[in-house]
Design a protein around this motif. Structure first.
Motif, PDB file in Angstrom:
ATOM      1  N   GLY A 350       7.355 -10.924  -0.770  1.00  0.00           N
ATOM      2  CA  GLY A 350       7.646 -11.561   0.503  1.00  0.00           C
ATOM      3  C   GLY A 350       6.614 -11.230   1.561  1.00  0.00           C
ATOM      4  O   GLY A 350       5.899 -10.215   1.478  1.00  0.00           O
ATOM      5  N   SER A 351       6.546 -12.062   2.587  1.00  0.00           N
ATOM      6  CA  SER A 351       5.564 -11.872   3.654  1.00  0.00           C
ATOM      7  C   SER A 351       5.795 -10.574   4.413  1.00  0.00           C
ATOM      8  O   SER A 351       4.838  -9.896   4.808  1.00  0.00           O
ATOM      9  CB  SER A 351       5.614 -13.054   4.627  1.00  0.00           C
ATOM     10  OG  SER A 351       5.282 -14.262   3.983  1.00  0.00           O
ATOM     11  N   GLY A 352       7.069 -10.203   4.624  1.00  0.00           N
ATOM     12  CA  GLY A 352       7.375  -8.971   5.341  1.00  0.00           C
ATOM     13  C   GLY A 352       6.901  -7.740   4.591  1.00  0.00           C
ATOM     14  O   GLY A 352       6.342  -6.809   5.185  1.00  0.00           O
ATOM     15  N   PHE A 353       7.115  -7.722   3.276  1.00  0.00           N
ATOM     16  CA  PHE A 353       6.662  -6.600   2.449  1.00  0.00           C
ATOM     17  C   PHE A 353       5.140  -6.464   2.501  1.00  0.00           C
ATOM     18  O   PHE A 353       4.611  -5.362   2.674  1.00  0.00           O
ATOM     19  CB  PHE A 353       7.123  -6.820   1.008  1.00  0.00           C
ATOM     20  CG  PHE A 353       6.533  -5.858   0.018  1.00  0.00           C
ATOM     21  CD1 PHE A 353       7.039  -4.575  -0.097  1.00  0.00           C
ATOM     22  CD2 PHE A 353       5.461  -6.236  -0.786  1.00  0.00           C
ATOM     23  CE1 PHE A 353       6.492  -3.670  -1.014  1.00  0.00           C
ATOM     24  CE2 PHE A 353       4.910  -5.342  -1.692  1.00  0.00           C
ATOM     25  CZ  PHE A 353       5.421  -4.062  -1.805  1.00  0.00           C
ATOM     26  N   ILE A 354       4.443  -7.582   2.363  1.00  0.00           N
ATOM     27  CA  ILE A 354       2.974  -7.554   2.392  1.00  0.00           C
ATOM     28  C   ILE A 354       2.473  -7.110   3.759  1.00  0.00           C
ATOM     29  O   ILE A 354       1.548  -6.298   3.870  1.00  0.00           O
ATOM     30  CB  ILE A 354       2.408  -8.938   2.013  1.00  0.00           C
ATOM     31  CG1 ILE A 354       2.758  -9.276   0.557  1.00  0.00           C
ATOM     32  CG2 ILE A 354       0.895  -8.979   2.224  1.00  0.00           C
ATOM     33  CD1 ILE A 354       2.380 -10.680   0.144  1.00  0.00           C
ATOM     34  N   ALA A 355       3.080  -7.639   4.813  1.00  0.00           N
ATOM     35  CA  ALA A 355       2.657  -7.259   6.169  1.00  0.00           C
ATOM     36  C   ALA A 355       2.857  -5.767   6.403  1.00  0.00           C
ATOM     37  O   ALA A 355       2.027  -5.110   7.054  1.00  0.00           O
ATOM     38  CB  ALA A 355       3.432  -8.071   7.199  1.00  0.00           C
TER      39      ALA A 355
END
Length: 498
Positions: A350-355
């Motif tokens: 997910g984008s949150g994990f990567i960010a």
């Protein structure tokens, strides 16, 4: 005036950002340039490679010129040359002219980068320098996401030449501000020109950089890679031996008697090597695995840059409170933590994990890079700041292609182990093959294989960061070593900054 120094830093960082943008914006402009200039695949490779080769080769000569003729003179001249080269790129009628223009921009970029860093050593006190270098570091890395964002927008709405002409107002602002605000520090006793040292270092750096670039196309075992790499390393070995024997060296070996300088330079290189996998592979992950465009890819890199700013700007406070050694070690520890988390990234992450992990990685990088750079620069006298900064930047710039070559090889090997032969050339070739066959299963396999390769490369990056952590704890002094006095130098500074 004290405030004028920070205005000067702003102008210098704007110029450094322009150089960075000129490199990163090309990544999204290559398809357009291929059609506009009728360029072959070989031409497109030289559009990027020619710039990188000249940029690396011109670092040490730029530092020498700054020490001999004044930092402001070389900076202003480099900015003017940068503007001329940008215009030549925009109006190049053929690939050959474009390559020549890119090389001109590379020469100018080397002068801008080295003189900007050298100017920090004379504009700011030892206590202020980590903060100034933190701002400088942020400007360097900001080009990574901004280049594709700005380039993609310009290419979508305007003529492709504006991708290069956008450099002109930035160069003009930097030129005017540099002429008015940057002091004209130079050595009172001008260093002699070590012609043999210049030739050996320039050809050696070009050969090593060229060999590293060739690994992307031919691999590590090809003669195209090994011959220039071995020849370049041999020439650099001869260069270092020559510098120890000559009475007027291009790079004074006495610089490396300082632990702060030596290990500051080494740790900057290690930090860049640990970080480059993220900068090299994540845009491919965003575009090939998540399906974003160049603009979306650039936006997704912003947490990394945000983390770097958060780590770099207050690095001076941390170094003052807990010492240089502990601050750099803490930066590498955060870098290790971020990369360890990043090494669990899957194709459906997910984008949150990567960010989150990218922000933590950027935080560690900012803290380590700003403090290690400051440790190296802290011991430089005004007379040494040009060539001392050039050595730091040359090592820094070699870390990029070296890291990309090593980590790219690790990633590709892991990727190829999990896809059929028809899709093994690269992620994007695999996607094209899946589209040709109309096979969602192959597409999913290709994307999962790239994520597996990304994780493998980041594991190697973790190892590099752990080495950096150990080197910082063992070899870096707890506090920066003292700086040589200024009385032997011709300041010739403008009144605004004295």
């Amino acid at each position: 005036m004290r405030d004028a120094r920070w205005l000067a830093l702003g102008a210098l960082n704007l110029a450094v950002l322009a150089v960075g943008l000129d490199g990163t914006v090309l990544t999204v402009a290559l398809p357009t340039l291929a059609g506009a200039l009728h360029a072959s695949e070989s031409d497109l490779q030289w559009f990027t490679s020619g710039y990188l080769l000249v940029l690396a080769a011109a670092m040490l000569p730029a530092g020498l010129l700054g020490d001999r003729h004044g930092r402001r003179t070389v900076l202003v001249g480099s900015l003017a040359l940068f503007g001329v080269g940008s215009v030549a790129c925009a109006f190049a009628p053929t690939p050959a002219v474009f390559v020549a223009a890119r090389m001109l921009v590379g020469i100018a970029g080397a002068g801008i980068i080295v003189m900007a860093l050298a100017s920090i050593t004379v504009l700011f006190t030892e206590a202020e320098r980590p903060k100034a270098i933190g701002v400088w570091s942020a400007a360097n890395f900001l080009a990574t996401p901004v280049g594709p964002i700005l380039g993609g927008w310009l290419l979508s709405h305007y003529w492709w030449g504006w991708v290069f002409l956008i450099n002109l107002p930035i160069a003009a602002i930097g030129l005017v501000a540099g002429a008015m605000l940057v002091p004209q520090y130079r050595a009172r006793h001008r260093p002699a020109i070590d012609w043999l040292g210049i030739v050996l270092s320039t050809v050696g750096l070009v050969a090593v950089t060229y060999g590293l670039i060739e690994t992307g196309q031919h691999g590590w075992t090809s003669a195209y890679t090994l011959v220039p790499l071995v020849a370049g390393l041999a020439l650099l070995a001869v260069f270092f031996r020559h510098e120890q024997r000559t009475s007027q060296p291009l790079v004074d070996p006495a610089l490396f008697t300082s632990r702060s300088y030596t290990w500051g330079v080494v740790l900057v290189a290690v930090a860049v090597l640990a970080m480059i996998g993220v900068l090299f592979l994540m845009p491919q992950f965003f575009q090939g695995v998540l399906g974003t465009d160049a603009l979306g890819s650039g936006l997704r890199l912003l947490p990394l840059i945000g983390g770097l700013v958060v780590g770099a700007v207050p690095a001076s406070v941390a170094a003052r409170l807990i010492g240089t050694k502990v601050t750099v070690a803490a930066g590498f520890a955060a870098l290790v933590a971020g990369l360890v988390i990043g090494a669990t990234t899957g194709a459906t992450a997910g984008s949150g994990f990567i960010a989150l992990w990218m922000a933590l990685t950027g935080l560690g990088m900012g803290l380590a890079l700003a403090t290690a750079s400051s440790a190296a620069l802290a011991v430089l006298s005004d007379e040494q700041s040009g060539i001392g900064s050039a050595v730091l930047q040359a090592v820094n710039k070699l870390g990029g292609p070296f890291g990309a070559a090593v980590l790219g090889s690790v990633q590709l090997s892991a990727y190829q182990s999990r896809v059929p032969s028809a899709a093994r050339a690269s992620l994007f070739d695999g996607i094209a093959e899946a589209d040709r066959l109309g096979s969602p299963a192959l597409l999913g396999q290709v994307r999962a294989a790239f994520a597996h390769g990304l994780d493998a490369a980041l594991v190697v990056s973790v190892g590099v960061a752990v080495v950096g952590l150990a080197l910082a704890l063992v070899f870096l002094p707890q506090r920066n070593e003292g700086r040589a006095p200024r009385e032997e130098f011709d300041s010739a500074a403008s009144p605004a900054v004295q």
